[in-house]
Design a protein around this motif. Structure first.
Motif, PDB file in Angstrom:
ATOM      1  N   ASN A   1      30.205  14.006 -33.003  1.00  0.00           N
ATOM      2  CA  ASN A   1      30.274  13.176 -34.204  1.00  0.00           C
ATOM      3  C   ASN A   1      29.601  11.825 -34.018  1.00  0.00           C
ATOM      4  OD1 ASN A   1      32.276  14.774 -36.078  1.00  0.00           O
ATOM      5  ND2 ASN A   1      33.153  14.845 -34.024  1.00  0.00           N
ATOM      6  N   SER A   2      28.905  11.662 -32.894  1.00  0.00           N
ATOM      7  CA  SER A   2      28.251  10.387 -32.638  1.00  0.00           C
ATOM      8  C   SER A   2      26.892  10.330 -33.330  1.00  0.00           C
ATOM      9  CB  SER A   2      28.065  10.185 -31.130  1.00  0.00           C
ATOM     10  OG  SER A   2      27.225  11.190 -30.605  1.00  0.00           O
ATOM     11  N   ARG A   3      26.308   9.169 -33.356  1.00  0.00           N
ATOM     12  CA  ARG A   3      25.005   8.957 -33.997  1.00  0.00           C
ATOM     13  C   ARG A   3      23.911   9.652 -33.183  1.00  0.00           C
ATOM     14  NH1 ARG A   3      23.651   4.949 -37.582  1.00  0.00           N
ATOM     15  NH2 ARG A   3      21.426   4.596 -37.878  1.00  0.00           N
ATOM     16  N   ILE A   4      23.010  10.339 -33.878  1.00  0.00           N
ATOM     17  CA  ILE A   4      21.931  11.071 -33.212  1.00  0.00           C
ATOM     18  C   ILE A   4      20.657  10.242 -33.301  1.00  0.00           C
ATOM     19  CG2 ILE A   4      20.517  13.161 -33.257  1.00  0.00           C
ATOM     20  CD1 ILE A   4      22.921  14.569 -34.569  1.00  0.00           C
ATOM     21  N   PRO A   5      20.031   9.896 -32.175  1.00  0.00           N
ATOM     22  CA  PRO A   5      18.764   9.151 -32.233  1.00  0.00           C
ATOM     23  C   PRO A   5      17.653  10.043 -32.787  1.00  0.00           C
ATOM     24  CG  PRO A   5      19.241   9.793 -29.971  1.00  0.00           C
ATOM     25  CD  PRO A   5      20.435  10.176 -30.772  1.00  0.00           C
ATOM     26  N   THR A   6      16.836   9.506 -33.692  1.00  0.00           N
ATOM     27  CA  THR A   6      15.748  10.296 -34.284  1.00  0.00           C
ATOM     28  C   THR A   6      14.377   9.725 -33.935  1.00  0.00           C
ATOM     29  OG1 THR A   6      15.970   9.001 -36.324  1.00  0.00           O
ATOM     30  CG2 THR A   6      17.153  11.102 -36.210  1.00  0.00           C
ATOM     31  N   ASP A   7      14.347   8.762 -33.027  1.00  0.00           N
ATOM     32  CA  ASP A   7      13.068   8.192 -32.612  1.00  0.00           C
ATOM     33  C   ASP A   7      12.521   8.968 -31.416  1.00  0.00           C
ATOM     34  OD1 ASP A   7      14.846   7.398 -30.692  1.00  0.00           O
ATOM     35  OD2 ASP A   7      14.838   5.285 -31.264  1.00  0.00           O
ATOM     36  N   ASP A   8      11.784   8.294 -30.539  1.00  0.00           N
ATOM     37  CA  ASP A   8      11.185   8.980 -29.395  1.00  0.00           C
ATOM     38  C   ASP A   8      12.228   9.421 -28.356  1.00  0.00           C
ATOM     39  OD1 ASP A   8       9.967   5.906 -27.800  1.00  0.00           O
ATOM     40  OD2 ASP A   8      11.872   6.427 -28.727  1.00  0.00           O
ATOM     41  N   ARG A   9      13.495   9.036 -28.548  1.00  0.00           N
ATOM     42  CA  ARG A   9      14.563   9.472 -27.641  1.00  0.00           C
ATOM     43  C   ARG A   9      15.180  10.800 -28.075  1.00  0.00           C
ATOM     44  NH1 ARG A   9      18.677   4.928 -28.219  1.00  0.00           N
ATOM     45  NH2 ARG A   9      17.872   5.012 -30.342  1.00  0.00           N
ATOM     46  N   TYR A  10      14.697  11.359 -29.198  1.00  0.00           N
ATOM     47  CA  TYR A  10      15.328  12.540 -29.779  1.00  0.00           C
ATOM     48  C   TYR A  10      15.313  13.737 -28.820  1.00  0.00           C
ATOM     49  CZ  TYR A  10      16.172  16.530 -32.834  1.00  0.00           C
ATOM     50  OH  TYR A  10      16.673  17.679 -33.378  1.00  0.00           O
ATOM     51  N   VAL A  11      14.142  14.060 -28.244  1.00  0.00           N
ATOM     52  CA  VAL A  11      14.030  15.243 -27.383  1.00  0.00           C
ATOM     53  C   VAL A  11      14.958  15.121 -26.177  1.00  0.00           C
ATOM     54  CG1 VAL A  11      12.443  16.701 -26.081  1.00  0.00           C
ATOM     55  CG2 VAL A  11      11.631  15.486 -28.089  1.00  0.00           C
ATOM     56  N   SER A  12      14.997  13.913 -25.599  1.00  0.00           N
ATOM     57  CA  SER A  12      15.881  13.699 -24.441  1.00  0.00           C
ATOM     58  C   SER A  12      17.345  13.893 -24.815  1.00  0.00           C
ATOM     59  CB  SER A  12      15.678  12.280 -23.885  1.00  0.00           C
ATOM     60  OG  SER A  12      14.348  12.097 -23.487  1.00  0.00           O
ATOM     61  N   ALA A  13      17.730  13.353 -25.999  1.00  0.00           N
ATOM     62  CA  ALA A  13      19.118  13.491 -26.455  1.00  0.00           C
ATOM     63  C   ALA A  13      19.450  14.968 -26.729  1.00  0.00           C
ATOM     64  CB  ALA A  13      19.342  12.655 -27.707  1.00  0.00           C
ATOM     65  N   LEU A  14      18.492  15.703 -27.312  1.00  0.00           N
ATOM     66  CA  LEU A  14      18.709  17.123 -27.614  1.00  0.00           C
ATOM     67  C   LEU A  14      18.881  17.931 -26.331  1.00  0.00           C
ATOM     68  CD1 LEU A  14      18.826  19.325 -29.772  1.00  0.00           C
ATOM     69  CD2 LEU A  14      16.332  19.488 -29.648  1.00  0.00           C
ATOM     70  N   LYS A  15      18.025  17.673 -25.352  1.00  0.00           N
ATOM     71  CA  LYS A  15      18.128  18.406 -24.085  1.00  0.00           C
ATOM     72  C   LYS A  15      19.418  18.043 -23.341  1.00  0.00           C
ATOM     73  CE  LYS A  15      13.173  19.069 -23.224  1.00  0.00           C
ATOM     74  NZ  LYS A  15      12.038  18.741 -22.333  1.00  0.00           N
ATOM     75  N   GLU A  16      19.801  16.767 -23.439  1.00  0.00           N
ATOM     76  CA  GLU A  16      21.033  16.334 -22.769  1.00  0.00           C
ATOM     77  C   GLU A  16      22.249  17.029 -23.382  1.00  0.00           C
ATOM     78  OE1 GLU A  16      23.556  12.232 -21.941  1.00  0.00           O
ATOM     79  OE2 GLU A  16      21.544  12.125 -22.818  1.00  0.00           O
ATOM     80  N   MET A  17      22.249  17.147 -24.731  1.00  0.00           N
ATOM     81  CA  MET A  17      23.356  17.837 -25.399  1.00  0.00           C
ATOM     82  C   MET A  17      23.426  19.304 -24.963  1.00  0.00           C
ATOM     83  SD  MET A  17      23.947  20.179 -28.047  1.00  0.00           S
ATOM     84  CE  MET A  17      22.507  20.112 -29.098  1.00  0.00           C
ATOM     85  N   ILE A  18      22.267  19.975 -24.897  1.00  0.00           N
ATOM     86  CA  ILE A  18      22.234  21.388 -24.503  1.00  0.00           C
ATOM     87  C   ILE A  18      22.706  21.550 -23.064  1.00  0.00           C
ATOM     88  CG2 ILE A  18      20.691  23.348 -24.094  1.00  0.00           C
ATOM     89  CD1 ILE A  18      19.007  22.320 -26.467  1.00  0.00           C
ATOM     90  N   SER A  19      22.296  20.607 -22.191  1.00  0.00           N
ATOM     91  CA  SER A  19      22.643  20.720 -20.769  1.00  0.00           C
ATOM     92  C   SER A  19      24.145  20.593 -20.532  1.00  0.00           C
ATOM     93  CB  SER A  19      21.895  19.667 -19.965  1.00  0.00           C
ATOM     94  OG  SER A  19      22.343  18.375 -20.308  1.00  0.00           O
TER      95      SER A  19
END
Length: 588
Positions: free
Chosen positions: A455-473
């Motif tokens: 439920n936290s804020r999702i970054p949509t800038d250049d940090r998006y891919v890193s945040a997505l991979k971190e969530m999956i990991s």
């Protein structure tokens, strides 16, 4: 209606604008009628001017201009009130100059030029010319400034006023680097004070101004260190005695230049700061900017960054005004023929107005009603839309809080209860029990952290891919291996923010269901771009599709709804012999 009144109470600026518009509309017809009244408005004009002068002396220029405008409206026909009209114009121009609005100031002064010939007070005409010269000086047009100072000098009567204007002319020569011409004018004025019989205090102030200009001339001319120091210090002494901050601005600047030229860093910094403080007290933005520049040049300590940030802020706000002023400032010359033509135009316009006045009155009443109704409807719509948006926002917050609360209750309640029972029934001094407790607490922490991240804020800038991979990991464990393919080939910055967030939540929900089934050991997520569509294929080797097909589809209904909101398509592969597979695409 109570809600509307409450809305206006909390939005006072909007209420003020609405009331101002209504008053303006209601006053328009009155202004037109004043033009044709033959009543004596002298007393009313005098009272309004005195009120405006009082506010102007208190540096409340906006309110002062309001009262000056009201007084000026009573000066129609302007020929009958030429003295009042011209004097009020000079006062309005003075307030506008202090705010840095030279274009509007010039416009006000130009409107007064045709009526100078009707004034019985030469001093008022002199004030108009002096104000025009000040405007031109403020935008660095020194030639036109000299023209109007010389026009003012021609009609000045008292010796003191002539001395004032000569000092201003000397100052313009100083700005043009014509130092010898300036000294030739200023030296006689410095040697012999010219008394102001009406206001003796101005005698010293004017003498300080002459010494200031003369000292600067010697400073710029070079090889006159003694003369420069004597004149500048005498000027500063007079300014300090006068207790007028506006006088300290120029004197501080001059001594800053003196100590800068003769290399005294400590006194240079002192006078730069003194000038800035004086300009700030007087609310003179242009001088604040200039003084701040000097402070920055002299400062080398920890406060340098603070002064630079303040300088940039003031400069940005001032540049817009100056740009407009330079582009629009017209080249006005003293021309009696032009004044005559302007008077003829005014007379023609007056005759046309008389013919149209009756017709205009009839139209005005209908116009006022239509405009007022339109304003009321507009304000009602603003109120309705704002209230609706607030209700929808509150509903969304309530639903989100309820969903999070239920999730915490469903996932953590049992774990916490079992942990508390374990603490009550077991000896925590035992190493094995202690380790079981730590493991249980760690599980509770992990679940709480996962809920928080969901439920936290999702970054949509250049940090998006890193945040997505971190969530999956985070869903990868010793027993579950996750394979990613194609993530680094996608141009993520080209995808809309909303679509990025939905993709993030969909994958998060799929992985959460995978973890909940607790029957998968291998997960594959493949991302691919084809024909301006982003395709995602998710596969795991769980037995969800075979055993709980209908239940699973209901559980993933939220995933399907999310994909549809971005005009995507989703497909559940029901023919897989073992495992669970889902694919979806959406336009990018």
């Amino acid at each position: 209606m109570k809600s509307i009144f409450s809305y206006f109470e909390t939005n006072r600026i909007l209420s003020f604008v609405f009331l101002a518009l209504i008053l303006l509309l209601l006053s328009c017809d009155k202004k037109k009628q004043i033009h044709y009244k033959k009543t004596d408005n002298t007393t009313a004009i005098y009272k309004l001017v005195k009120k405006g002068e009082s506010l102007q002396n208190s540096l409340d220029d906006d309110s002062a201009i309001f009262y000056f405008h009201k007084a000026q409206q009573l000066c129609d026909p302007k020929k009958d009130y030429a003295n009042q009209y011209v004097y009020i114009s000079s006062k309005i121009a003075g307030s506008l100059q202090r705010e840095g609005d030279y274009f509007t100031s010039e416009t006000v002064l130009v409107k007064a030029l045709p009526y100078l010939k009707y004034t019985t007070r030469p001093r008022f005409a002199q004030m108009i010319y002096t104000s025009l010269a000040t405007n031109y000086y403020s935008i660095y047009d020194y030639e036109n400034a000299l023209i109007y100072y010389k026009e003012a000098l021609k009609i000045a009567i008292s010796q003191f006023r002539k001395a004032q204007i000569k000092s201003d002319i000397g100052f313009i020569y100083l700005q043009q680097k014509k130092y010898l011409e300036a000294i030739k004018i200023l030296e006689p004025l410095a040697k012999k004070k010219v008394e102001n019989k009406i206001d003796p205090a101005n005698t010293e102030i004017q003498h300080s101004y002459v010494l200031y200009n003369l000292g600067l001339c010697y400073l710029r001319l070079g090889n006159h260190k003694k003369q420069a120091f004597e004149n500048l210090t005498k000027s500063m002494e007079i300014a300090i005695k006068s207790k007028d901050d506006s006088e300290l601005i120029g004197n501080s600047h001059a001594l800053y230049l003196y100590y800068k030229k003769y290399n005294n860093p400590e006194l240079k910094k002192y006078y730069a700061m003194k000038g800035y403080i004086a300009a700030s007290k007087e609310k003179l933005v242009v001088y604040q900017i200039n003084a701040l520049g000097e402070v920055i040049e002299a400062e080398d300590g920890k406060d340098l960054k603070k002064y630079i940030e303040l300088y940039i802020k003031l400069t940005d706000s001032m540049n817009d005004v100056r740009k407009m002023t330079r582009n629009q400032f017209s080249n006005i010359k003293f021309n009696f023929k032009k004044h005559k033509d302007e008077n003829l135009e005014l007379k023609t316009q007056k005759a046309e107005n008389e013919l149209q006045l009756q017709r205009q009155k009839n139209r005005s009443f209908i116009s006022y009603i239509v405009i007022c109704l339109s304003l009321l409807i507009l304000l009602f719509l603003i109120f309705y839309i704002t209230s609706k948006g607030k209700r929808e926002k509150d509903d969304a917050i309530f639903k989100s809080e309820t969903r999070i609360s239920n999730k915490l209750d469903n996932e953590l309640n049992l774990n916490i209860y079992e942990t508390l029972l374990f603490i009550q029934d077991h000896d925590l001094e035992n190493k094995e029990n202690k380790e079981k407790l730590l493991t249980s607490l760690n599980d509770i922490y992990s679940k709480a952290r996962n809920i928080s991240r969901e439920n936290s804020r999702i970054p949509t800038d250049d940090r998006y891919v890193s945040a997505l991979k971190e969530m999956i990991s985070e869903y990868k464990t010793e027993d579950v291996n996750i394979i990613l393919n194609g993530f680094d080939t996608v141009s993520w910055e080209a995808i809309e923010k909303n679509k990025k967030i939905i993709l993030f939540r969909v994958l998060q929900e799929l992985l959460y269901n995978m973890k909940k089934s607790n029957s998968s050991t291998l997960v594959s997520i493949i991302v691919k771009v084809t024909h301006k569509n982003l395709g995602v294929s998710y596969t795991d080797n769980s037995n969800e599709m075979n055993s709980k097909n209908i239940i699973l589809e209901k559980r993933l209904q939220n995933v399907e709804n999310r994909i549809k909101t971005i005009k995507g398509t989703i497909n559940f592969d029901k023919n897989t012999e073992r495992g669970f597979k889902i694919s979806f695409t959406f336009p990018i």
